[in-house]
Enzyme design. Structure first.
Site, PDB file in Angstrom:
ATOM      1  N   GLU A  93       0.854  -1.189   0.000  1.00 39.97           N
ATOM      2  CA  GLU A  93       0.000   0.000   0.000  1.00 39.97           C
ATOM      3  C   GLU A  93       0.888   1.238   0.000  1.00 39.97           C
ATOM      4  O   GLU A  93       1.636   1.456   0.956  1.00 39.97           O
ATOM      5  CB  GLU A  93      -0.905   0.002   1.226  1.00 39.97           C
ATOM      6  CG  GLU A  93      -1.745   1.252   1.406  1.00 39.97           C
ATOM      7  CD  GLU A  93      -2.670   1.501   0.238  1.00 39.97           C
ATOM      8  OE1 GLU A  93      -2.442   2.512  -0.469  1.00 39.97           O
ATOM      9  OE2 GLU A  93      -3.593   0.702   0.023  1.00 39.97           O
ATOM     10  N   ASP A 120       4.564   0.656  -3.890  1.00 38.67           N
ATOM     11  CA  ASP A 120       3.930   0.125  -5.088  1.00 38.67           C
ATOM     12  C   ASP A 120       4.107  -1.394  -5.154  1.00 38.67           C
ATOM     13  O   ASP A 120       5.219  -1.915  -4.969  1.00 38.67           O
ATOM     14  CB  ASP A 120       4.578   0.785  -6.302  1.00 38.67           C
ATOM     15  CG  ASP A 120       3.793   0.609  -7.577  1.00 38.67           C
ATOM     16  OD1 ASP A 120       3.283  -0.495  -7.813  1.00 38.67           O
ATOM     17  OD2 ASP A 120       3.713   1.586  -8.352  1.00 38.67           O
ATOM     18  N   ASP A 142      -8.594   1.556  -6.788  1.00 42.96           N
ATOM     19  CA  ASP A 142      -8.932   2.864  -7.329  1.00 42.96           C
ATOM     20  C   ASP A 142      -9.585   2.670  -8.693  1.00 42.96           C
ATOM     21  O   ASP A 142      -8.995   2.080  -9.595  1.00 42.96           O
ATOM     22  CB  ASP A 142      -7.661   3.707  -7.467  1.00 42.96           C
ATOM     23  CG  ASP A 142      -7.961   5.174  -7.710  1.00 42.96           C
ATOM     24  OD1 ASP A 142      -8.933   5.468  -8.437  1.00 42.96           O
ATOM     25  OD2 ASP A 142      -7.239   6.027  -7.167  1.00 42.96           O
ATOM     26  N   THR A 215     -15.042  -4.134   4.056  1.00 44.90           N
ATOM     27  CA  THR A 215     -14.145  -3.018   4.326  1.00 44.90           C
ATOM     28  C   THR A 215     -14.911  -1.708   4.394  1.00 44.90           C
ATOM     29  O   THR A 215     -16.073  -1.607   3.996  1.00 44.90           O
ATOM     30  CB  THR A 215     -13.073  -2.907   3.235  1.00 44.90           C
ATOM     31  OG1 THR A 215     -13.701  -2.485   2.013  1.00 44.90           O
ATOM     32  CG2 THR A 215     -12.393  -4.250   2.999  1.00 44.90           C
ATOM     33  N   ARG A 216     -14.231  -0.667   4.847  1.00 43.57           N
ATOM     34  CA  ARG A 216     -14.867   0.652   4.916  1.00 43.57           C
ATOM     35  C   ARG A 216     -15.223   1.165   3.526  1.00 43.57           C
ATOM     36  O   ARG A 216     -16.188   1.904   3.356  1.00 43.57           O
ATOM     37  CB  ARG A 216     -13.960   1.640   5.648  1.00 43.57           C
ATOM     38  CG  ARG A 216     -12.610   1.873   5.006  1.00 43.57           C
ATOM     39  CD  ARG A 216     -11.684   2.654   5.920  1.00 43.57           C
ATOM     40  NE  ARG A 216     -10.376   2.837   5.321  1.00 43.57           N
ATOM     41  CZ  ARG A 216      -9.813   4.018   5.081  1.00 43.57           C
ATOM     42  NH1 ARG A 216     -10.451   5.128   5.397  1.00 43.57           N
ATOM     43  NH2 ARG A 216      -8.613   4.101   4.562  1.00 43.57           N
TER      44      ARG A 216
END
Length: 238
Positions: A93, A120, A142, A215-216
């Site tokens: 992350e 990365d 993303d 997850t959030r």
């Protein structure tokens, strides 16, 4: 913004944020005290300019290795680590606020079968041995919704080719997303790179995995009326 993450090798574009809101004092303490111990050795170019393959047996004591690509706040990764103590999980992350959140969760859960690369995932692909990973997760990546940015998505040859290389034949690759066009691109691209989609009917992608931890990002998608998709692929033998 794009930046060069591997100057010794040449230009490698990175898009997205590395920093967000100001970290709390406790989060800074997690980064200062815990990250160096949890970071897998030999991933950075400074440590390993020759890109020598890492020794996963030494890292996890011979346990099978899993990989989470972009762990966000870390809740899923810590859940999997606590539920699977016989497995070692590497999380990658680049967003440092997410890394700090993960480190706090690791402390609270007291899990020890994890490694954290604050960067990365392509740096990890550079040093992972061939056919060394038994499971990989790509959860709410993303979406890069604008068409001109679709090449930045993970489900492109730049990422899928090295992912296929490091996964063992028969390894499972899970993708969760609430973006329909991301589903389209995933189903187009992933099977072209050595994977088969394990779905026999709609319930196979509408129903969360039995060991799923919401997850959030998923909770936000549900609040905003978007529909999660749960896609499961298997790495086929070359």
């Amino acid at each position: 913004m794009a930046e060069n993450t591997t100057p010794e090798r040449g230009w490698r574009n990175f898009y997205g944020r590395r920093h967000g809101k100001t970290l709390r004092d406790s989060q800074r303490e997690y980064l200062d005290a815990d990250l160096a111990e949890l970071a897998p050795p030999g991933v950075t170019w400074t440590e390993n300019p020759e890109r020598t393959p890492m020794d996963l047996d030494a890292l996890f004591g011979g346990r099978p290795a899993w990989l989470e690509i972009g762990f966000g706040g870390g809740e899923h990764m810590v859940h999997q680590a606590s539920q699977n103590p016989d497995v070692g999980i590497i999380g990658c992350e680049p967003f440092i606020n997410g890394v700090a959140m993960l480190l706090g969760k690791i402390r609270k859960a007291e899990v020890s079968n994890v490694a954290v690369h604050p960067g990365d995932v392509r740096d990890m692909f550079d040093v992972l041995p061939d056919a060394s990973i038994e499971r990989a997760f790509l959860l709410y990546p993303d979406p890069w919704p604008k068409k001109r940015h679709h090449r930045r998505r993970f489900v492109t040859p730049e990422h899928l080719e090295p992912l296929a290389r490091v996964l063992k034949p028969g390894a499972i690759f899970r993708v969760a997303t609430d973006i329909e066009d991301y589903v389209r691109q995933t189903l187009e691209q992933v099977p072209r790179h050595g994977f088969e989609w394990l779905a026999e009917g709609p319930e196979d992608w509408r129903t969360p995995w039995a060991d799923w931890y919401s997850t959030r990002y998923e909770q936000k998608a549900l609040r905003e009326g978007r529909v999660p998709h749960y896609l499961t692929f298997r790495r086929v033998a070359d």
